[in-house]
Design an enzyme around this catalytic site. Structure first.
Site, PDB file in Angstrom:
ATOM      1  N   GLU A 187       0.856  -1.201   0.000  1.00 45.56           N
ATOM      2  CA  GLU A 187       0.000   0.000   0.000  1.00 45.56           C
ATOM      3  C   GLU A 187       0.886   1.243   0.000  1.00 45.56           C
ATOM      4  O   GLU A 187       2.078   1.140   0.322  1.00 45.56           O
ATOM      5  CB  GLU A 187      -0.884  -0.006   1.259  1.00 45.56           C
ATOM      6  N   ALA A 216       2.505   1.180   3.372  1.00 41.19           N
ATOM      7  CA  ALA A 216       3.021  -0.075   3.946  1.00 41.19           C
ATOM      8  C   ALA A 216       3.570  -0.996   2.865  1.00 41.19           C
ATOM      9  O   ALA A 216       2.825  -1.475   2.012  1.00 41.19           O
ATOM     10  CB  ALA A 216       1.908  -0.797   4.706  1.00 41.19           C
ATOM     11  N   GLU A 257       8.076 -17.140  -3.525  1.00 43.51           N
ATOM     12  CA  GLU A 257       8.270 -15.869  -4.239  1.00 43.51           C
ATOM     13  C   GLU A 257       9.754 -15.516  -4.308  1.00 43.51           C
ATOM     14  O   GLU A 257      10.249 -15.020  -5.314  1.00 43.51           O
ATOM     15  CB  GLU A 257       7.518 -14.743  -3.527  1.00 43.51           C
ATOM     16  N   GLY A 315      10.309  -8.463  -1.026  1.00 45.57           N
ATOM     17  CA  GLY A 315      11.229  -8.381   0.116  1.00 45.57           C
ATOM     18  C   GLY A 315      12.551  -7.816  -0.342  1.00 45.57           C
ATOM     19  O   GLY A 315      13.224  -8.410  -1.197  1.00 45.57           O
ATOM     20  N   GLU A 344      17.595  -5.535   2.153  1.00 44.57           N
ATOM     21  CA  GLU A 344      17.752  -5.221   3.583  1.00 44.57           C
ATOM     22  C   GLU A 344      16.878  -6.158   4.425  1.00 44.57           C
ATOM     23  O   GLU A 344      17.298  -6.633   5.477  1.00 44.57           O
ATOM     24  CB  GLU A 344      17.370  -3.757   3.859  1.00 44.57           C
TER      25      GLU A 344
HETATM   26  C1  LIG Z   1       7.879  -2.921 -10.104  1.00 47.96           C
HETATM   27  C2  LIG Z   1       7.323  -3.384  -8.808  1.00 47.96           C
HETATM   28  C3  LIG Z   1       6.369  -4.389  -8.795  1.00 47.96           C
HETATM   29  C4  LIG Z   1       5.794  -4.790  -7.581  1.00 47.96           C
HETATM   30  N1  LIG Z   1       4.788  -5.727  -7.593  1.00 47.96           N
HETATM   31  C5  LIG Z   1       4.081  -5.939  -6.454  1.00 47.96           C
HETATM   32  C6  LIG Z   1       2.894  -6.747  -6.474  1.00 47.96           C
HETATM   33  O1  LIG Z   1       2.514  -7.318  -7.498  1.00 47.96           O
HETATM   34  N2  LIG Z   1       2.184  -6.871  -5.313  1.00 47.96           N
HETATM   35  C7  LIG Z   1       2.571  -6.272  -4.147  1.00 47.96           C
HETATM   36  O2  LIG Z   1       1.878  -6.420  -3.147  1.00 47.96           O
HETATM   37  N3  LIG Z   1       3.685  -5.513  -4.103  1.00 47.96           N
HETATM   38  C8  LIG Z   1       4.449  -5.322  -5.218  1.00 47.96           C
HETATM   39  N4  LIG Z   1       5.572  -4.530  -5.190  1.00 47.96           N
HETATM   40  C9  LIG Z   1       5.956  -3.916  -3.924  1.00 47.96           C
HETATM   41  C10 LIG Z   1       7.264  -4.427  -3.330  1.00 47.96           C
HETATM   42  O3  LIG Z   1       7.093  -5.706  -2.797  1.00 47.96           O
HETATM   43  C11 LIG Z   1       7.700  -3.365  -2.299  1.00 47.96           C
HETATM   44  O4  LIG Z   1       8.175  -2.249  -3.035  1.00 47.96           O
HETATM   45  C12 LIG Z   1       8.743  -3.871  -1.351  1.00 47.96           C
HETATM   46  O5  LIG Z   1       8.198  -4.844  -0.500  1.00 47.96           O
HETATM   47  C13 LIG Z   1       9.326  -2.739  -0.494  1.00 47.96           C
HETATM   48  O6  LIG Z   1       8.323  -1.946   0.087  1.00 47.96           O
HETATM   49  P1  LIG Z   1       8.372  -0.347  -0.077  1.00 47.96           P
HETATM   50  O7  LIG Z   1       8.604  -0.047  -1.504  1.00 47.96           O
HETATM   51  O8  LIG Z   1       7.171   0.210   0.561  1.00 47.96           O
HETATM   52  O9  LIG Z   1       9.663   0.103   0.710  1.00 47.96           O
HETATM   53  P2  LIG Z   1       9.769   0.334   2.299  1.00 47.96           P
HETATM   54  O10 LIG Z   1       9.245  -0.838   3.009  1.00 47.96           O
HETATM   55  O11 LIG Z   1       9.232   1.664   2.629  1.00 47.96           O
HETATM   56  O12 LIG Z   1      11.355   0.377   2.457  1.00 47.96           O
HETATM   57  C14 LIG Z   1      12.147   1.547   2.213  1.00 47.96           C
HETATM   58  C15 LIG Z   1      13.607   1.226   2.536  1.00 47.96           C
HETATM   59  O13 LIG Z   1      13.716   0.825   3.910  1.00 47.96           O
HETATM   60  C16 LIG Z   1      14.308  -0.451   3.987  1.00 47.96           C
HETATM   61  N5  LIG Z   1      13.717  -1.214   5.087  1.00 47.96           N
HETATM   62  C17 LIG Z   1      12.396  -1.410   5.353  1.00 47.96           C
HETATM   63  N6  LIG Z   1      12.245  -2.212   6.415  1.00 47.96           N
HETATM   64  C18 LIG Z   1      13.483  -2.544   6.824  1.00 47.96           C
HETATM   65  C19 LIG Z   1      14.008  -3.349   7.900  1.00 47.96           C
HETATM   66  N7  LIG Z   1      13.205  -4.005   8.731  1.00 47.96           N
HETATM   67  N8  LIG Z   1      15.354  -3.432   8.032  1.00 47.96           N
HETATM   68  C20 LIG Z   1      16.186  -2.776   7.173  1.00 47.96           C
HETATM   69  N9  LIG Z   1      15.751  -2.011   6.156  1.00 47.96           N
HETATM   70  C21 LIG Z   1      14.432  -1.895   5.991  1.00 47.96           C
HETATM   71  C22 LIG Z   1      13.999  -1.117   2.647  1.00 47.96           C
HETATM   72  O14 LIG Z   1      14.917  -2.148   2.362  1.00 47.96           O
HETATM   73  C23 LIG Z   1      14.127   0.058   1.700  1.00 47.96           C
HETATM   74  O15 LIG Z   1      15.487   0.261   1.397  1.00 47.96           O
HETATM   75  C24 LIG Z   1       6.211  -4.179  -6.370  1.00 47.96           C
HETATM   76  C25 LIG Z   1       7.196  -3.194  -6.388  1.00 47.96           C
HETATM   77  C26 LIG Z   1       7.738  -2.786  -7.583  1.00 47.96           C
HETATM   78  C27 LIG Z   1       8.784  -1.702  -7.563  1.00 47.96           C
END
Ligand SMILES: Cc1cc2nc3c(=O)[nH]c(=O)nc-3n(C[C@H](O)[C@H](O)[C@H](O)COP(=O)(O)OP(=O)(O)OC[C@H]3O[C@@H](n4cnc5c(N)ncnc54)[C@H](O)[C@@H]3O)c2cc1C
Length: 386
Positions: free
Chosen positions: A129, A132, A244, A366, A369
């Site tokens: 989202e 999230a 996955e 995932g 990190e």
């Molecule tokens: C092209 C594309 C396709 C996708 N397809 C799907 C899909 O089909 N369905 C779906 O549900 N999602 C999808 N995603 C989402 C993807 O799974 C998320 O982008 C990913 O899980 C990271 O979440 P975020 O982008 O909100 O980053 P955030 O969670 O906000 O993270 C930001 C930064 O903080 C770091 N971080 C976060 N938590 C921690 C921690 N505990 N320890 C250390 N570092 C941390 C991360 O590594 C990152 O560097 C897609 C994303 C992209 C870009």
């Protein structure tokens, strides 16, 4: 390739997938990348050939193959010359219908699992989202029971196959306030009233894959569309992460393999200072180093897949495989582009797109990190993922 994991039937399957991808998909790569879309016919064709139900039961149209059939398929998808095509197919088969297959009712399986396997339906998985991503428990989309249906409100982003797909396996809060214990998975038709695709997102890579921002406003989904048990969704999502992550690792391996093959060919053809580039030890040794690392990442991924297939604990190994294979794919694409000199940057050569596409692997399903965090927790005995 001799391997303890792959037998003659896997090799034959790999050859068939490669032939199909090179002959029927790759010739459309530039067009589909520009259109930012994959025609539905491509999914139907893959369904016809049995490439969308590799590990699913025969009664729903699947081939009941093992995980190594899936690994072969995922590696070969890179030869489509579109990371976005590989991603769309991976979501279609290894993400969107997985929960339905494992926990869904017979009715859901007959409609959505069989539809995904035949390619008549294109599926999406909706977890992320705007507020999230890595922190799955923090999702806010809400589904409340009203009579014989759920009323769903919320937003999802970055959803692969979300704009052009037919259905989404949607993670929603069914018990707000209960954190991870209040999440359920509900199948929602993407043409249901109240579902809108607010944006097709423009990305640096995976151009052919549609990545959508979706909103859900008073969307009604039958109670029968609940996957498994209410409030068990977080557990289902965590379980599915292992497959996955193996899928992402295999796609990373496929991309890196293609980069290495392009580099070997180019370095044999391009001359500098009166000899092919491959004679320059400074370059050849770097290619050798990358090849060695690729082999190591490959064997780790296959070992993790073997653990997964045999129902053995594999969270650490699947996380390690995703971490190493996807980070390596990024490095291999970058270094191989360098071997091409200026031509590496030209769009008519393969490396620019491969480098762009390699960037996505360390973020989706995932981040690197998060993979390190899982491995660290297991190493220090701070978690016991079962
Ligand atoms: C092209 C594309 C396709 C996708 N397809 C799907 C899909 O089909 N369905 C779906 O549900 N999602 C999808 N995603 C989402 C993807 O799974 C998320 O982008 C990913 O899980 C990271 O979440 P975020 O982008 O909100 O980053 P955030 O969670 O906000 O993270 C930001 C930064 O903080 C770091 N971080 C976060 N938590 C921690 C921690 N505990 N320890 C250390 N570092 C941390 C991360 O590594 C990152 O560097 C897609 C994303 C992209 C870009």
């Amino acid at each position: 390739m001799h391997s303890i994991y792959f037998g003659p039937e896997h090799h034959e399957f790999r050859r068939n997938v490669r032939r199909f991808v090179e002959n029927e998909i790759a010739p459309h790569a530039d067009q589909w990348e520009q259109a930012r879309a994959i025609p539905r016919q491509a999914f139907r064709r893959m369904g016809e050939l049995g490439f969308l139900g590799v590990c699913f039961p025969e009664e729903y149209g699947g081939a009941e193959g093992d995980i190594f059939m899936a690994m072969a398929l995922l590696e070969e998808l890179a030869r489509s010359r579109m990371g976005g095509f590989a991603a769309a197919v991976a979501v279609q088969q290894f993400m969107a219908p997985q929960h339905i297959h494992k926990y869904g009712s017979e009715e859901l399986k007959r409609k959505y699992l069989a539809g995904s396997i035949s390619g008549e339906m294109v599926g999406a998985l909706g977890v992320t989202e705007p507020g999230a991503g890595s922190d799955v428990a923090a999702i806010r989309a809400k589904a409340s029971r009203q009579g014989d249906h759920y009323l769903i409100n919320g937003a999802k982003t970055f959803i692969t196959n979300g704009a052009d797909g037919h259905f989404i396996t949607l993670a929603c809060k069914t018990e707000p306030g209960a954190g991870a214990r209040g999440i359920s998975l509900i199948v929602v038709d993407l043409d249901a009233p109240g579902v809108s695709c607010t944006r097709r997102l423009e990305k640096m890579g995976w151009h052919a894959s549609d990545t959508a921002e979706l909103t859900f406003e008073d969307v009604r989904a039958p109670l029968a569309n609940l996957v498994g048990q209410e409030n068990k969704g977080f557990y289902y999502i965590m379980q599915a992460f292992q497959l996955e992550r193996l899928a992402c690792a295999a796609m990373g391996l496929g991309l890196a393999q293609l980069c290495l093959e392009h580099a070997v060919k180019y370095m044999g053809e391009r001359n500098a200072f009166g000899a092919p580039l491959s004679n320059l030890q400074a370059l050849a040794h770097r290619l050798a180093e990358l090849s060695a690392r690729q082999e190591a990442a490959r064997q780790l991924t296959y070992h993790a897949a073997w653990l997964y297939q045999n129902d053995l604990p594999c969270v650490a190994q699947c996380s390690m495989a995703k971490l190493l294979a996807c980070e390596l794919a990024k490095r291999v694409a970058d270094e191989c582009l360098q071997f091409f000199g200026g031509y590496g940057l030209m769009e008519e050569y393969p490396m620019a797109r491969l480098l762009r596409d390699s960037r996505l692997g360390t973020i989706v399903a995932g981040t690197s990190e998060v993979m390190r965090e899982i491995i660290a927790r297991l190493s220090f005995g701070r978690a016991d993922y079962k």
